[in-house]
Design a protein around this motif. Structure first.
Motif, PDB file in Angstrom:
ATOM      1  N   ASP A 218       0.939  -1.324   0.032  1.00 29.78           N
ATOM      2  CA  ASP A 218      -0.010  -0.036   0.031  1.00 29.78           C
ATOM      3  C   ASP A 218       0.762   1.318  -0.007  1.00 29.78           C
ATOM      4  O   ASP A 218       0.259   2.559  -0.028  1.00 29.78           O
ATOM      5  CB  ASP A 218      -0.905  -0.097   1.211  1.00 29.78           C
ATOM      6  N   LEU A 219       2.093   1.282   0.193  1.00 28.88           N
ATOM      7  CA  LEU A 219       2.911   2.390   0.250  1.00 28.88           C
ATOM      8  C   LEU A 219       3.653   2.543  -0.895  1.00 28.88           C
ATOM      9  O   LEU A 219       4.259   3.484  -1.122  1.00 28.88           O
ATOM     10  CB  LEU A 219       4.028   2.012   1.652  1.00 28.88           C
ATOM     11  N   VAL A 220       4.287   1.416  -1.632  1.00 30.80           N
ATOM     12  CA  VAL A 220       4.852   1.599  -2.799  1.00 30.80           C
ATOM     13  C   VAL A 220       4.000   2.345  -3.973  1.00 30.80           C
ATOM     14  O   VAL A 220       3.230   1.724  -4.194  1.00 30.80           O
ATOM     15  CB  VAL A 220       5.557   0.357  -3.435  1.00 30.80           C
ATOM     16  N   PRO A 221       4.614   3.286  -4.746  1.00 29.60           N
ATOM     17  CA  PRO A 221       3.877   4.069  -5.671  1.00 29.60           C
ATOM     18  C   PRO A 221       3.622   3.016  -6.909  1.00 29.60           C
ATOM     19  O   PRO A 221       4.330   2.155  -7.133  1.00 29.60           O
ATOM     20  CB  PRO A 221       4.880   5.070  -6.271  1.00 29.60           C
ATOM     21  N   GLY A 222       2.284   3.339  -7.238  1.00 31.64           N
ATOM     22  CA  GLY A 222       1.980   1.840  -8.381  1.00 31.64           C
ATOM     23  C   GLY A 222       2.698   2.103  -9.573  1.00 31.64           C
ATOM     24  O   GLY A 222       2.988   1.099 -10.326  1.00 31.64           O
ATOM     25  N   VAL A 223       3.345   3.423  -9.713  1.00 33.30           N
ATOM     26  CA  VAL A 223       3.977   3.516 -11.247  1.00 33.30           C
ATOM     27  C   VAL A 223       5.342   2.555 -11.103  1.00 33.30           C
ATOM     28  O   VAL A 223       5.684   2.120 -12.004  1.00 33.30           O
ATOM     29  CB  VAL A 223       4.456   4.990 -11.324  1.00 33.30           C
ATOM     30  N   LEU A 224       5.853   2.490  -9.797  1.00 29.40           N
ATOM     31  CA  LEU A 224       7.215   1.633  -9.853  1.00 29.40           C
ATOM     32  C   LEU A 224       6.758  -0.013  -9.903  1.00 29.40           C
ATOM     33  O   LEU A 224       7.546  -0.935 -10.583  1.00 29.40           O
ATOM     34  CB  LEU A 224       7.534   1.778  -8.383  1.00 29.40           C
ATOM     35  N   VAL A 225       5.389  -0.269  -9.563  1.00 29.02           N
ATOM     36  CA  VAL A 225       5.111  -1.762  -9.692  1.00 29.02           C
ATOM     37  C   VAL A 225       4.595  -1.857 -11.253  1.00 29.02           C
ATOM     38  O   VAL A 225       4.982  -3.130 -11.693  1.00 29.02           O
ATOM     39  CB  VAL A 225       4.008  -2.136  -8.839  1.00 29.02           C
ATOM     40  N   ASP A 226       3.957  -0.987 -11.688  1.00 30.95           N
ATOM     41  CA  ASP A 226       3.217  -1.371 -13.234  1.00 30.95           C
ATOM     42  C   ASP A 226       4.192  -1.108 -14.041  1.00 30.95           C
ATOM     43  O   ASP A 226       4.277  -1.790 -15.181  1.00 30.95           O
ATOM     44  CB  ASP A 226       2.321  -0.288 -13.397  1.00 30.95           C
ATOM     45  N   THR A 227       5.638  -0.562 -13.933  1.00 33.20           N
ATOM     46  CA  THR A 227       6.399  -0.265 -15.277  1.00 33.20           C
ATOM     47  C   THR A 227       7.612  -1.179 -15.064  1.00 33.20           C
ATOM     48  O   THR A 227       8.316  -1.132 -16.104  1.00 33.20           O
ATOM     49  CB  THR A 227       6.683   1.435 -15.223  1.00 33.20           C
ATOM     50  N   GLU A 228       7.999  -1.305 -14.022  1.00 33.33           N
ATOM     51  CA  GLU A 228       9.455  -2.041 -13.579  1.00 33.33           C
ATOM     52  C   GLU A 228       9.129  -3.690 -13.947  1.00 33.33           C
ATOM     53  O   GLU A 228       8.176  -4.307 -13.218  1.00 33.33           O
ATOM     54  CB  GLU A 228      10.011  -1.998 -12.379  1.00 33.33           C
TER      55      GLU A 228
END
Length: 262
Positions: A218-228
């Motif tokens: 819930d703390l990690v920005p979604g863009v980091l999870v979605d793009t990496e």
């Protein structure tokens, strides 16, 4: 860490990002079901499972796909209608039964001591008396039955409000008996691991394990999870690695307690 899948006898009810919120609980629950099925003296190892507040069947349908019989109790007729449709689409309509009711009046709609496993996920946050909710869940268990309890964690909410810059709200949640950060807080109750295990013990159950859920998700920005590439799998592995470490329970968004009736 794996999600429920057709190959493992379960469903895949979650999108990859959503699996970050549920995978730890599913793996713990699936293992608990397997152990209980081997230990239970029932034909074919088929368990009777009660899912209180089970809604549309996020856990009930995958559990049914493992071969177990599941009764879902939920106050929402719309949720139960969606559950019926979902179970039919998954081919487990004969193993899933929806009943309208709530934790307070649980034994108006189901029998006491009638279930091998009881799921109480996302219920305690919204009942007037969490202790009663746990007692009722425990009373629904057969001897040697297993309780899976999932509830909102206090520390995770405090951390999230602080990281969002809402320092006064974070401090308020920390000092509030119910763990609420203000009048606009949509969650009526939050808990520490000690509070949840205390409720479980007071209900006459033995705590088997405690897991922190959504420690980082819930703390990690979604863009980091979605793009990496590979980020979802790596984060799932991290969540799994810290789930049983007590040091991380105090900052988890949710807490999962697995308990048994001796």
């Amino acid at each position: 860490m794996s999600e429920p899948s057709a190959a493992s006898g379960g469903e895949t009810p979650f999108r990859p990002r959503a699996s970050l919120r549920t995978a730890v609980v599913w793996e713990v629950l699936k293992d608990a079901l397997d152990r209980r099925a081997k230990a239970a003296d029932v034909p074919g190892g088929v368990l009777d499972v009660l899912d209180t507040g089970g809604g549309t069947g996020n856990f009930a349908v995958p559990v049914a796909r493992l071969g177990h019989r599941v009764t879902v109790v939920d106050p929402s007729p719309n949720a139960l209608f969606a559950l019926e449709r979902r179970a039919a689409e998954a081919g487990v309509a004969d193993r899933v039964r929806g009943v309208q009711g709530d934790a307070h009046g649980l034994f108006d709609v189901v029998e006491r001591a009638g279930y091998d496993v009881v799921l109480c996920h996302g219920v305690l946050e919204y009942v007037d008396d969490p202790a009663e909710g746990v007692r009722n869940a425990a009373a629904a268990l057969r001897p040697a039955g297993t309780l899976s309890l999932l509830a909102a964690g206090l520390g995770g909410a405090v951390l999230a409000r602080a990281l969002a810059g809402h320092f006064t709200e974070a401090r308020r949640a920390l000092g509030d008996p119910a763990g609420r950060w203000g009048e606009g807080d949509p969650v009526p109750h939050r808990f520490t691991a000690e509070q949840l295990t205390g409720l479980v013990g007071d209900a006459g159950l033995r705590v088997g394990s405690v897991h922190g859920v959504r420690v980082f998700a819930d703390l990690v920005p979604g863009v980091l999870v979605d793009t990496e590439p590979g980020a979802v799998d790596a984060l799932l592995q991290l969540e799994t690695a810290v789930a049983e470490l007590p040091a991380f329970h105090s900052v988890a968004s949710q807490l999962h307690v697995l308990a048994e009736r001796d």
